[in-house]
Scaffold this active site. Structure first.
Site, PDB file in Angstrom:
ATOM      1  N   PHE A 127       0.850  -1.192   0.000  1.00 16.14           N
ATOM      2  CA  PHE A 127       0.000   0.000   0.000  1.00 16.14           C
ATOM      3  C   PHE A 127       0.879   1.233   0.000  1.00 16.14           C
ATOM      4  O   PHE A 127       1.896   1.291   0.697  1.00 16.14           O
ATOM      5  CB  PHE A 127      -0.903  -0.006   1.241  1.00 16.14           C
ATOM      6  CG  PHE A 127      -1.628   1.284   1.482  1.00 16.14           C
ATOM      7  CD1 PHE A 127      -2.768   1.609   0.757  1.00 16.14           C
ATOM      8  CD2 PHE A 127      -1.175   2.193   2.433  1.00 16.14           C
ATOM      9  CE1 PHE A 127      -3.433   2.813   0.976  1.00 16.14           C
ATOM     10  CE2 PHE A 127      -1.832   3.390   2.660  1.00 16.14           C
ATOM     11  CZ  PHE A 127      -2.972   3.696   1.928  1.00 16.14           C
ATOM     12  N   GLU A 158      -0.299  24.809  16.394  1.00 17.90           N
ATOM     13  CA  GLU A 158      -1.203  24.146  17.330  1.00 17.90           C
ATOM     14  C   GLU A 158      -1.500  24.990  18.566  1.00 17.90           C
ATOM     15  O   GLU A 158      -2.615  24.960  19.082  1.00 17.90           O
ATOM     16  CB  GLU A 158      -0.624  22.790  17.754  1.00 17.90           C
ATOM     17  CG  GLU A 158      -0.616  21.764  16.636  1.00 17.90           C
ATOM     18  CD  GLU A 158      -0.427  20.345  17.148  1.00 17.90           C
ATOM     19  OE1 GLU A 158      -0.233  20.151  18.373  1.00 17.90           O
ATOM     20  OE2 GLU A 158      -0.476  19.417  16.320  1.00 17.90           O
ATOM     21  N   GLU A 183      -7.581  22.464   8.433  1.00 14.02           N
ATOM     22  CA  GLU A 183      -9.043  22.428   8.316  1.00 14.02           C
ATOM     23  C   GLU A 183      -9.650  21.226   9.029  1.00 14.02           C
ATOM     24  O   GLU A 183     -10.767  21.289   9.543  1.00 14.02           O
ATOM     25  CB  GLU A 183      -9.442  22.410   6.836  1.00 14.02           C
ATOM     26  CG  GLU A 183      -9.169  23.727   6.112  1.00 14.02           C
ATOM     27  CD  GLU A 183      -9.650  23.694   4.676  1.00 14.02           C
ATOM     28  OE1 GLU A 183     -10.163  22.634   4.260  1.00 14.02           O
ATOM     29  OE2 GLU A 183      -9.517  24.711   3.979  1.00 14.02           O
TER      30      GLU A 183
END
Length: 396
Positions: A228, A309, A351
Site C-alpha cells: 500500500f 497548534e 481544516e
C-alpha cells in the site's frame, strides 16, 4: 549465528584516509611527469590495494619506476598525507560496543603497519584492537588473504567464528579465500555492485550494522513487495536473510517521521493539547506534535507545529533527543524538543484539525504519566526529560 572475531580493513572502512592518499598519489605522479586532473576521483583507485600494483595497473608504470613512484608518494604521505584523515562517524561507538560485547577485534590492511598504528594512536583507539596486521615497506604487495590469515593467527581465530569487514572487493575476495564470512560497507570507496559481485555475505549501510551482524541480530533485505502507498505511509512486505542464512518475512510501514515539543511556561507549566485520535477512538492529552514533510528540517517543523497548534513562539528551542515509537514494524522517528521563553499568539490549525490547549503544572503532568492517565509515548518521554532537566539544574 554470533561471531567471536571481527577483522576490519582500515582505509575506507575504519578511517577516511582518501584525501591524504589521493593528494600524495597526485604528488608522486606529477613528479614523474604524469598528467593528473584536478578531480581527485580518478585517484580513488589508490585507496585499498597495494600502491606498487596500482601504479603499474592504472598508470602503466614499469616495475622499477613504480617502486620510485611509491618512494615519492611516501615522501609526502609520511608526515602530511597520513594525517589528512578522519574516523568515520559512529566508529568509536562501534568499536566500544564490540569490545564490551567480548569480541576480539583485528585490523588487516594493505597499508604499511607502521602507518596504521600511528593513526590508531593519533585517534586514540589503538587499545580497542587485539591484533593489527599490515605490510612492510619492503613487502607491500602481500595478497589481502595472507594479511587476513595473519590477523586470524594473531587472534587465535577459526574461520567459522570470524567476520571480515571491508569496503572494496579485495577485502571480500580475501575473506572468501580464507573461508570466512564478510560484510561490505557502503560508507567507503567501493560500490554496492562491486561488493555484491565479490560475494559479500552482508552489506552494511552504517557502522552500527556491523555490531548487529557480529551479534547475530542483523536482517538483510533481499526482496521488497509493495502492499500500500498512501498519502503519509507506505506498507510493504520484505523478505529478509537472517545471519544464519535463513529467510523470514517482515511487514513494515515507512513513515516520514515526526516532531514533538514540550513547551514550558515561566510558571513551570507544560502546554498540552487534547484531541481525538482515530486509531484508539479516544480523546487524549499530548504535547504538541506533527509529522515531517518529506525533506523538512525537524527543528523548523517543530517551531512550525508549536505555532500552529498552540499559537506560541519560543525564545529558546532545544533538542531533547529522539525516540522510535513502534520499532517492531514502523520506521517512524520522533524528534523531541523543549521550548521556553514562550510568547502567545493565535492558533493556525489545519481544516481537519480540532484540539484544545491546556496548561498543566509540570509535576502534575509527571504524576499523570506515572499513574497512566497520560498514555502517549512521546508525551511521557518529553515530560520525563524536561522534569529531569529541571531537577538536575540543566534547565532553570
Amino acid at each position: 549465528m554470533r561471531y567471536k572475531n571481527v577483522i576490519f580493513d582500515f582505509d575506507g572502512t575504519l578511517c577516511d584516509t582518501g584525501i591524504g592518499i589521493m593528494k600524495s598519489a597526485k604528488y608522486a605522479l606529477e613528479s614523474f611527469g604524469y598528467s593528473v586532473g584536478e578531480d581527485f576521483k580518478e585517484l580513488s583507485c589508490f585507496i585499498g590495494p597495494p600502491l606498487l600494483v596500482t601504479f603499474q595497473e592504472k598508470y602503466g608504470a614499469q616495475p622499477q619506476e613504480a617502486e620510485e613512484l611509491v618512494k615519492k608518494y611516501r615522501e609526502r604521505y609520511t608526515d602530511i598525507g597520513l594525517f589528512e584523515s578522519e574516523l568515520y562517524d559512529g566508529m568509536i561507538d562501534l568499536l566500544s560496543g564490540l569490545k564490551k560485547g567480548g569480541f576480539k577485534i583485528g585490523i588487516a590492511s594493505s597499508k604499511p603497519q607502521i602507518f596504521v598504528e600511528r593513526l590508531l594512536e593519533h585517534f586514540e583507539i589503538l587499545d580497542y584492537f587485539d591484533a593489527v596486521c599490515g605490510v612492510t615497506f619492503d613487502a607491500d604487495c602481500v595478497p589481502k588473504s595472507d594479511i587476513i590469515a595473519a590477523c586470524m593467527e594473531k587472534l587465535n581465530a577459526i574461520a567459522d567464528d570470524t567476520l571480515m569487514v571491508g569496503d572494496k572487493r579485495f577485502d571480500i575476495e580475501g575473506a572468501r579465500l580464507d573461508g570466512i564470512d564478510s560484510a561490505g560497507v557502503l560508507w567507503g570507496y567501493g560500490t554496492k555492485f562491486e561488493l555484491i559481485e565479490a560475494s559479500a555475505k552482508f552489506i552494511a549501510e552504517k557502522p552500527s550494522d556491523i555490531e548487529s551482524i557480529a551479534l547475530g541480530f542483523f536482517e538483510q533485505t533481499e526482496e521488497v513487495s509493495g502492499i500500500f502507498s498512501g498519502r503519509i505511509i507506505t506498507v510493504h512486505e520484505d523478505t529478509v536473510m537472517l545471519v544464519d542464512g535463513s529467510l523470514a518475512k517482515r511487514e513494515l510501514v515507512d513513515h516520514p517521521g515526526g516532531v514533538a515539543i514540550v513547551p514550558l511556561t515561566d510558571k513551570g507549566e507544560v502546554l498540552m493539547v487534547r484531541q481525538f485520535r482515530a486509531p484508539y477512538k479516544e480523546t487524549i492529552y499530548e504535547i504538541p506534535a506533527g509529522k515531517l514533510e518529506r525533506g523538512e528540517d525537524p527543528r523548523e517543523a517543530g517551531i512550525r507545529e508549536l505555532e500552529e497548534e498552540c499559537g506560541v513562539t519560543a525564545e529558546s528551542f532545544f533538542e531533547l533527543g529522539e525516540i522510535y515509537p513502534t520499532p517492531g514494524y514502523c520506521s517512524e522517528i520522533i524528534r523531541i524538543y523543549g521550548a521556553t521563553g514562550l510568547k502567545f499568539g493565535e492558533q493556525s490549525l489545519d481544516e481537519d484539525e480540532f484540539l484544545d490547549v491546556y496548561s498543566v503544572p509540570l509535576e502534575t503532568a509527571f504524576e499523570k504519566c506515572m499513574s497512566g492517565e497520560f498514555k502517549d509515548a512521546k508525551t511521557i518521554v518529553g515530560i520525563f526529560k524536561i522534569r529531569e532537566m529541571r531537577r538536575n539544574g540543566s534547565l532553570s
